[in-house]
Design a protein around this motif. Structure first.
Motif, PDB file in Angstrom:
ATOM      1  N   ILE A   1       0.839  -1.205   0.000  1.00 39.22           N
ATOM      2  CA  ILE A   1       0.000   0.000   0.000  1.00 39.22           C
ATOM      3  C   ILE A   1       0.869   1.248   0.000  1.00 39.22           C
ATOM      4  CG2 ILE A   1      -1.624   1.358   1.388  1.00 39.22           C
ATOM      5  CD1 ILE A   1      -2.886  -1.353   2.210  1.00 39.22           C
ATOM      6  N   ARG A   2       1.918   1.261   0.831  1.00 39.46           N
ATOM      7  CA  ARG A   2       2.825   2.418   0.878  1.00 39.46           C
ATOM      8  C   ARG A   2       3.505   2.631  -0.474  1.00 39.46           C
ATOM      9  NH1 ARG A   2       5.886   0.724   5.565  1.00 39.46           N
ATOM     10  NH2 ARG A   2       4.173   0.527   6.985  1.00 39.46           N
ATOM     11  N   ASN A   3       3.978   1.547  -1.086  1.00 38.01           N
ATOM     12  CA  ASN A   3       4.650   1.665  -2.382  1.00 38.01           C
ATOM     13  C   ASN A   3       3.682   2.112  -3.476  1.00 38.01           C
ATOM     14  OD1 ASN A   3       7.188   1.156  -1.509  1.00 38.01           O
ATOM     15  ND2 ASN A   3       7.208  -1.008  -2.088  1.00 38.01           N
ATOM     16  N   SER A   4       2.460   1.625  -3.420  1.00 42.33           N
ATOM     17  CA  SER A   4       1.458   2.064  -4.395  1.00 42.33           C
ATOM     18  C   SER A   4       1.180   3.547  -4.239  1.00 42.33           C
ATOM     19  CB  SER A   4       0.147   1.288  -4.212  1.00 42.33           C
ATOM     20  OG  SER A   4       0.351  -0.068  -4.502  1.00 42.33           O
ATOM     21  N   TYR A   5       1.089   3.996  -2.996  1.00 43.56           N
ATOM     22  CA  TYR A   5       0.860   5.418  -2.734  1.00 43.56           C
ATOM     23  C   TYR A   5       1.990   6.267  -3.315  1.00 43.56           C
ATOM     24  CZ  TYR A   5       0.350   9.788  -0.205  1.00 43.56           C
ATOM     25  OH  TYR A   5       0.235  11.109   0.105  1.00 43.56           O
ATOM     26  N   VAL A   6       3.241   5.861  -3.065  1.00 43.39           N
ATOM     27  CA  VAL A   6       4.407   6.589  -3.585  1.00 43.39           C
ATOM     28  C   VAL A   6       4.395   6.563  -5.115  1.00 43.39           C
ATOM     29  CG1 VAL A   6       6.934   6.561  -3.737  1.00 43.39           C
ATOM     30  CG2 VAL A   6       5.806   6.250  -1.530  1.00 43.39           C
ATOM     31  N   PHE A   7       4.097   5.399  -5.702  1.00 41.98           N
ATOM     32  CA  PHE A   7       4.061   5.272  -7.157  1.00 41.98           C
ATOM     33  C   PHE A   7       3.030   6.230  -7.761  1.00 41.98           C
ATOM     34  CE2 PHE A   7       4.299   3.481 -11.270  1.00 41.98           C
ATOM     35  CZ  PHE A   7       2.997   3.360 -11.740  1.00 41.98           C
ATOM     36  N   PHE A   8       1.816   6.265  -7.208  1.00 41.55           N
ATOM     37  CA  PHE A   8       0.781   7.140  -7.757  1.00 41.55           C
ATOM     38  C   PHE A   8       1.082   8.619  -7.510  1.00 41.55           C
ATOM     39  CE2 PHE A   8      -1.766   3.198  -7.719  1.00 41.55           C
ATOM     40  CZ  PHE A   8      -2.093   3.189  -9.067  1.00 41.55           C
ATOM     41  N   LEU A   9       1.742   8.909  -6.391  1.00 36.29           N
ATOM     42  CA  LEU A   9       2.156  10.285  -6.130  1.00 36.29           C
ATOM     43  C   LEU A   9       3.170  10.740  -7.171  1.00 36.29           C
ATOM     44  CD1 LEU A   9       2.056  12.773  -4.266  1.00 36.29           C
ATOM     45  CD2 LEU A   9       3.948  11.745  -2.986  1.00 36.29           C
ATOM     46  N   LEU A  10       4.180   9.899  -7.441  1.00 38.05           N
ATOM     47  CA  LEU A  10       5.182  10.237  -8.461  1.00 38.05           C
ATOM     48  C   LEU A  10       4.546  10.328  -9.844  1.00 38.05           C
ATOM     49  CD1 LEU A  10       8.222   8.068  -7.302  1.00 38.05           C
ATOM     50  CD2 LEU A  10       7.980  10.559  -7.179  1.00 38.05           C
ATOM     51  N   LEU A  11       3.666   9.403 -10.155  1.00 41.49           N
ATOM     52  CA  LEU A  11       2.974   9.433 -11.434  1.00 41.49           C
ATOM     53  C   LEU A  11       2.164  10.717 -11.580  1.00 41.49           C
ATOM     54  CD1 LEU A  11       2.359   7.829 -14.021  1.00 41.49           C
ATOM     55  CD2 LEU A  11       0.377   6.879 -12.856  1.00 41.49           C
ATOM     56  N   GLY A  12       1.533  11.137 -10.488  1.00 47.60           N
ATOM     57  CA  GLY A  12       0.771  12.386 -10.514  1.00 47.60           C
ATOM     58  C   GLY A  12       1.656  13.589 -10.775  1.00 47.60           C
ATOM     59  N   LEU A  13       2.838  13.610 -10.163  1.00 48.28           N
ATOM     60  CA  LEU A  13       3.772  14.721 -10.391  1.00 48.28           C
ATOM     61  C   LEU A  13       4.245  14.756 -11.836  1.00 48.28           C
ATOM     62  CD1 LEU A  13       5.898  14.579  -7.127  1.00 48.28           C
ATOM     63  CD2 LEU A  13       4.191  16.300  -7.761  1.00 48.28           C
ATOM     64  N   VAL A  14       4.581  13.590 -12.404  1.00 44.34           N
ATOM     65  CA  VAL A  14       5.002  13.525 -13.806  1.00 44.34           C
ATOM     66  C   VAL A  14       3.854  13.952 -14.709  1.00 44.34           C
ATOM     67  CG1 VAL A  14       5.684  11.956 -15.656  1.00 44.34           C
ATOM     68  CG2 VAL A  14       6.782  11.792 -13.423  1.00 44.34           C
ATOM     69  N   PHE A  15       2.658  13.449 -14.447  1.00 46.57           N
ATOM     70  CA  PHE A  15       1.497  13.800 -15.256  1.00 46.57           C
ATOM     71  C   PHE A  15       1.223  15.290 -15.187  1.00 46.57           C
ATOM     72  CE2 PHE A  15      -3.133  14.221 -15.896  1.00 46.57           C
ATOM     73  CZ  PHE A  15      -3.201  13.668 -17.161  1.00 46.57           C
ATOM     74  N   PHE A  16       1.401  15.891 -14.017  1.00 44.51           N
ATOM     75  CA  PHE A  16       1.188  17.329 -13.857  1.00 44.51           C
ATOM     76  C   PHE A  16       2.131  18.112 -14.760  1.00 44.51           C
ATOM     77  CE2 PHE A  16      -0.059  21.190 -11.961  1.00 44.51           C
ATOM     78  CZ  PHE A  16       1.084  21.962 -11.860  1.00 44.51           C
ATOM     79  N   ASP A  17       3.421  17.730 -14.772  1.00 43.10           N
ATOM     80  CA  ASP A  17       4.396  18.412 -15.618  1.00 43.10           C
ATOM     81  C   ASP A  17       4.050  18.266 -17.093  1.00 43.10           C
ATOM     82  OD1 ASP A  17       7.537  18.158 -13.805  1.00 43.10           O
ATOM     83  OD2 ASP A  17       5.971  19.677 -13.816  1.00 43.10           O
ATOM     84  N   LEU A  18       3.646  17.064 -17.498  1.00 47.27           N
ATOM     85  CA  LEU A  18       3.307  16.836 -18.903  1.00 47.27           C
ATOM     86  C   LEU A  18       2.110  17.671 -19.320  1.00 47.27           C
ATOM     87  CD1 LEU A  18       3.689  12.973 -19.230  1.00 47.27           C
ATOM     88  CD2 LEU A  18       5.121  14.717 -20.281  1.00 47.27           C
ATOM     89  N   ASN A  19       1.215  17.946 -18.392  1.00 42.21           N
ATOM     90  CA  ASN A  19       0.010  18.675 -18.736  1.00 42.21           C
ATOM     91  C   ASN A  19       0.052  20.147 -18.318  1.00 42.21           C
ATOM     92  OD1 ASN A  19      -1.753  16.702 -20.053  1.00 42.21           O
ATOM     93  ND2 ASN A  19      -1.439  15.580 -18.156  1.00 42.21           N
ATOM     94  N   ALA A  20       1.228  20.621 -17.932  1.00 42.86           N
ATOM     95  CA  ALA A  20       1.357  22.047 -17.636  1.00 42.86           C
ATOM     96  C   ALA A  20       0.999  22.816 -18.896  1.00 42.86           C
ATOM     97  CB  ALA A  20       2.790  22.354 -17.186  1.00 42.86           C
ATOM     98  N   GLN A  21       0.186  23.833 -18.748  1.00 47.84           N
ATOM     99  CA  GLN A  21      -0.293  24.556 -19.930  1.00 47.84           C
ATOM    100  C   GLN A  21       0.732  25.555 -20.459  1.00 47.84           C
ATOM    101  OE1 GLN A  21      -3.080  23.551 -21.500  1.00 47.84           O
ATOM    102  NE2 GLN A  21      -2.955  21.980 -19.930  1.00 47.84           N
ATOM    103  N   GLN A  22       1.495  26.171 -19.569  1.00 49.40           N
ATOM    104  CA  GLN A  22       2.477  27.166 -19.977  1.00 49.40           C
ATOM    105  C   GLN A  22       3.867  26.546 -20.016  1.00 49.40           C
ATOM    106  OE1 GLN A  22       2.042  30.323 -20.918  1.00 49.40           O
ATOM    107  NE2 GLN A  22      -0.097  30.578 -20.435  1.00 49.40           N
ATOM    108  N   TRP A  23       4.506  26.651 -21.166  1.00 53.69           N
ATOM    109  CA  TRP A  23       5.885  26.214 -21.327  1.00 53.69           C
ATOM    110  C   TRP A  23       6.675  27.445 -21.765  1.00 53.69           C
ATOM    111  CZ3 TRP A  23       7.632  20.767 -22.176  1.00 53.69           C
ATOM    112  CH2 TRP A  23       6.706  19.840 -21.674  1.00 53.69           C
ATOM    113  N   SER A  24       7.920  27.525 -21.342  1.00 52.76           N
ATOM    114  CA  SER A  24       8.719  28.694 -21.718  1.00 52.76           C
ATOM    115  C   SER A  24      10.091  28.270 -22.215  1.00 52.76           C
ATOM    116  CB  SER A  24       8.850  29.662 -20.545  1.00 52.76           C
ATOM    117  OG  SER A  24       9.509  29.039 -19.471  1.00 52.76           O
ATOM    118  N   ALA A  25      10.641  29.123 -23.065  1.00 54.48           N
ATOM    119  CA  ALA A  25      11.989  28.920 -23.594  1.00 54.48           C
ATOM    120  C   ALA A  25      12.822  30.142 -23.240  1.00 54.48           C
ATOM    121  CB  ALA A  25      11.942  28.724 -25.107  1.00 54.48           C
ATOM    122  N   LYS A  26      13.970  29.888 -22.668  1.00 53.17           N
ATOM    123  CA  LYS A  26      14.927  30.955 -22.378  1.00 53.17           C
ATOM    124  C   LYS A  26      16.188  30.628 -23.153  1.00 53.17           C
ATOM    125  CE  LYS A  26      13.005  31.813 -17.871  1.00 53.17           C
ATOM    126  NZ  LYS A  26      12.356  30.832 -17.094  1.00 53.17           N
TER     127      LYS A  26
END
Length: 193
Positions: free
Chosen positions: A12-37
């Motif tokens: 259960i703990r490992n599943s929680y960590v896995f879904f938390l990390l997956l959520g963070l990756v998914f959040f980055d992939l779906n960020a609406q604003q991207w910038s180039a410097k």
């Protein structure tokens, strides 16, 4: 029995960590604003007496994945030439960079892109570009390389100097082409909230 309970809690703990990390990756992939410097912009002018080339790595850009809107801003005095005298003439005589310090583009990606699927896309981008205080509409083809970590954009397009009221003195007319080829290479990263 105790071993099964401990194993279940571990899973259960490992599943929680896995879904938390997956959520963070998914959040980055779906960020609406991207910038180039530090975007790279260069231009090349081929004329009978002399070729002129300059580049900058100071372009900044914002890309909105939801709307396809894109803006690019380039400081004119950041262009570097092979010869210092060319750079001075460019800023003082042709581009009047103190009066018109930036070139700006504001446009939109015209073709659909599935940002969630990594790969290569070629899209049309249409918008208004202001150079030397004169705004003109441009449409260009842009090559996109999309991945989860970044989006790379590259394009090449011509600019006719007269379209932006950039005058070439008669005495050096054979040294400078009427049309310059502009290349842009931008690497977008997701903006953190």
């Amino acid at each position: 029995m105790r071993l099964k309970i401990d194993f279940g809690m571990y899973a259960i703990r490992n599943s929680y960590v896995f879904f938390l990390l997956l959520g963070l990756v998914f959040f980055d992939l779906n960020a609406q604003q991207w910038s180039a410097k530090n975007g790279e912009i260069s231009f090349f002018s081929s004329a009978p007496l002399e070729d002129i080339m300059a580049h900058t790595q100071k372009a900044v850009s914002v890309l909105d994945l939801e709307t396809g809107q894109v803006t690019v801003t380039v400081p004119i005095n950041s262009f570097v030439f092979k010869r210092r005298l060319m750079q001075e003439h460019f800023n003082e005589n042709y581009m009047e960079s103190e009066r018109y310090p930036f070139a700006k583009f504001s446009g939109k990606i015209m073709d659909p892109v599935d940002w969630s699927i990594a790969g290569a896309y070629q899209v049309a981008v249409k918008g208004m570009m202001e150079v030397h205080g004169v705004t003109k509409e441009y449409t260009t083809r842009v090559n996109l390389q999309v991945s989860a970590a970044q989006i790379q954009a590259q394009t090449t397009f011509p600019i006719r100097l007269a379209d932006h009221h950039i005058t070439i003195p008669r005495i050096v007319r054979k040294n400078i082409a009427e049309v310059v080829e502009v290349k842009a290479s931008l690497t977008y990263l997701p903006e953190k909230p």
